[in-house]
Design a protein around this motif. Structure first.
Motif, PDB file in Angstrom:
ATOM      1  N   LEU A  67      18.818  82.849  43.178  1.00 39.34           N
ATOM      2  CA  LEU A  67      18.051  83.526  42.125  1.00 39.34           C
ATOM      3  C   LEU A  67      18.073  82.693  40.845  1.00 39.34           C
ATOM      4  O   LEU A  67      17.046  82.499  40.192  1.00 39.34           O
ATOM      5  CB  LEU A  67      18.641  84.915  41.833  1.00 39.34           C
ATOM      6  CG  LEU A  67      18.446  85.993  42.899  1.00 39.34           C
ATOM      7  CD1 LEU A  67      19.281  87.229  42.564  1.00 39.34           C
ATOM      8  CD2 LEU A  67      16.971  86.379  43.013  1.00 39.34           C
ATOM      9  N   LYS A  68      19.269  82.184  40.518  1.00 37.74           N
ATOM     10  CA  LYS A  68      19.413  81.449  39.260  1.00 37.74           C
ATOM     11  C   LYS A  68      18.792  80.058  39.336  1.00 37.74           C
ATOM     12  O   LYS A  68      18.589  79.410  38.317  1.00 37.74           O
ATOM     13  CB  LYS A  68      20.897  81.363  38.871  1.00 37.74           C
ATOM     14  CG  LYS A  68      21.539  82.720  38.574  1.00 37.74           C
ATOM     15  CD  LYS A  68      20.895  83.406  37.366  1.00 37.74           C
ATOM     16  CE  LYS A  68      21.418  84.820  37.164  1.00 37.74           C
ATOM     17  NZ  LYS A  68      20.744  85.504  36.033  1.00 37.74           N
ATOM     18  N   VAL A  92      33.759  83.626  40.701  1.00 41.89           N
ATOM     19  CA  VAL A  92      32.699  82.739  41.188  1.00 41.89           C
ATOM     20  C   VAL A  92      31.335  83.329  40.846  1.00 41.89           C
ATOM     21  O   VAL A  92      30.418  82.637  40.434  1.00 41.89           O
ATOM     22  CB  VAL A  92      32.841  82.514  42.713  1.00 41.89           C
ATOM     23  CG1 VAL A  92      31.625  81.781  43.255  1.00 41.89           C
ATOM     24  CG2 VAL A  92      34.100  81.706  42.997  1.00 41.89           C
ATOM     25  N   GLY A  93      31.234  84.659  40.992  1.00 39.91           N
ATOM     26  CA  GLY A  93      29.977  85.328  40.667  1.00 39.91           C
ATOM     27  C   GLY A  93      29.551  85.044  39.239  1.00 39.91           C
ATOM     28  O   GLY A  93      28.388  84.755  38.978  1.00 39.91           O
ATOM     29  N   PHE A  94      30.505  85.079  38.316  1.00 37.04           N
ATOM     30  CA  PHE A  94      30.182  84.796  36.919  1.00 37.04           C
ATOM     31  C   PHE A  94      29.831  83.327  36.735  1.00 37.04           C
ATOM     32  O   PHE A  94      28.931  82.983  35.989  1.00 37.04           O
ATOM     33  CB  PHE A  94      31.321  85.190  35.997  1.00 37.04           C
ATOM     34  CG  PHE A  94      31.228  86.621  35.596  1.00 37.04           C
ATOM     35  CD1 PHE A  94      30.287  87.016  34.667  1.00 37.04           C
ATOM     36  CD2 PHE A  94      32.033  87.580  36.167  1.00 37.04           C
ATOM     37  CE1 PHE A  94      30.153  88.343  34.304  1.00 37.04           C
ATOM     38  CE2 PHE A  94      31.908  88.906  35.817  1.00 37.04           C
ATOM     39  CZ  PHE A  94      30.967  89.295  34.881  1.00 37.04           C
ATOM     40  N   GLU A  95      30.559  82.476  37.451  1.00 37.76           N
ATOM     41  CA  GLU A  95      30.247  81.052  37.343  1.00 37.76           C
ATOM     42  C   GLU A  95      28.840  80.761  37.831  1.00 37.76           C
ATOM     43  O   GLU A  95      28.185  79.850  37.369  1.00 37.76           O
ATOM     44  CB  GLU A  95      31.256  80.225  38.147  1.00 37.76           C
ATOM     45  CG  GLU A  95      32.593  80.107  37.421  1.00 37.76           C
ATOM     46  CD  GLU A  95      33.652  79.472  38.281  1.00 37.76           C
ATOM     47  OE1 GLU A  95      33.359  79.148  39.440  1.00 37.76           O
ATOM     48  OE2 GLU A  95      34.774  79.312  37.775  1.00 37.76           O
ATOM     49  N   LEU A  96      28.389  81.597  38.747  1.00 37.60           N
ATOM     50  CA  LEU A  96      27.047  81.396  39.291  1.00 37.60           C
ATOM     51  C   LEU A  96      25.975  81.999  38.407  1.00 37.60           C
ATOM     52  O   LEU A  96      24.804  81.913  38.703  1.00 37.60           O
ATOM     53  CB  LEU A  96      26.955  82.023  40.683  1.00 37.60           C
ATOM     54  CG  LEU A  96      27.795  81.338  41.741  1.00 37.60           C
ATOM     55  CD1 LEU A  96      27.791  82.143  43.015  1.00 37.60           C
ATOM     56  CD2 LEU A  96      27.272  79.932  41.979  1.00 37.60           C
ATOM     57  N   GLY A  97      26.392  82.669  37.349  1.00 42.70           N
ATOM     58  CA  GLY A  97      25.404  83.210  36.432  1.00 42.70           C
ATOM     59  C   GLY A  97      25.178  84.701  36.540  1.00 42.70           C
ATOM     60  O   GLY A  97      24.241  85.224  35.939  1.00 42.70           O
TER      61      GLY A  97
END
Ligand code: CA
Length: 232
Positions: A67-68, A92-97
């Motif tokens: 998505l990002k 990791v979820g936050f690192e992925l945006g």
């Protein structure tokens, strides 16, 4: 009210989410698989994505990454739905945006509040000016009242909108086309001459404060940056 894409493989949970989000006035698009979710995101352009971390075909992290990576979707906020003990994946979820997360089991009410918060962050409201004084001009935007040198001036709703639009964008030139678009909305039967006519009338009504509305030859109009620069 927003269009929300729910990507969640637990059918019961998906149903509960869809039911409650619809009850809160949102439009819901739902997918049980990651690939299906990505396809729906591209086809339906949601305003928020609720994304389960553990999906059968594709991890939520991969969906988030995809998505990002898509220019058309990268600004769509993603709220991750995680289970207890998925701390690592959460980071990791936050690192992925990802923009926010909730830990299962979560209260639907809390989730809806989180969604509203990410929507507010994604679409900040334009700055509004409820009341202001500018030189000899005083405006109470909420009450729709205008005073010049202490005397109240009667403006039509349109003149009032024109004045506020120019003031909110003061010190910047507004083209006739922009004013038409913002003040009038797009209508077929009006021309840029309409803008000139209304600005002229607004200036006359504003008397001394009319000088704050300056003509920028060949371009449009501009509200003065400060009240004492008239006639410069
Ligand atoms: Ca799951």
């Amino acid at each position: 009210m927003a269009r929300i894409l729910v990507i969640e493989d637990e059918q019961d949970l998906q149903n509960v989410l869809a039911y409650n989000l619809r009850a809160a006035g949102h439009e819901v698009v739902a997918a049980l698989r990651g690939q299906e979710g990505l396809r729906l995101a591209r086809a339906r352009r949601p305003e928020v994505v609720l994304l389960d971390l553990m999906l059968p075909d594709l991890p939520g992290t991969e969906v988030c990454k995809a998505l990002k990576a898509d220019p058309a979707l990268r600004d769509v906020p993603v709220v991750m739905l995680t289970a207890k003990g998925e701390e690592v994946d959460r980071v990791v979820g936050f690192e992925l945006g990802a923009d926010d997360y909730v830990v299962k089991p979560f209260s639907v009410r809390e989730l809806i509040l989180r969604i509203q918060a990410v929507l507010r962050r994604a679409h900040p409201q334009p700055e509004t000016v409820p009341t202001f004084a500018f030189g000899c001009l005083r405006v109470d935007a909420a009450a729709h009242r205008v005073w010049v040198e202490g005397d109240e001036v009667e403006l039509t709703a349109l003149e009032f909108r024109l004045l506020l639009t120019l003031y909110e964008r003061r010190d910047r030139v507004q083209s006739r086309a922009t004013l038409l678009d913002v003040v009038w909305g797009i209508e077929a039967d009006i021309t840029t001459r309409t803008v000139d006519t209304h600005v002229k009338r607004l200036r006359e009504k504003l008397r001394a404060a009319g000088a704050y509305v300056e003509t920028v030859r060949g371009v449009g109009y501009r509200f003065a940056g400060s009240p004492d620069e008239e006639g410069r």
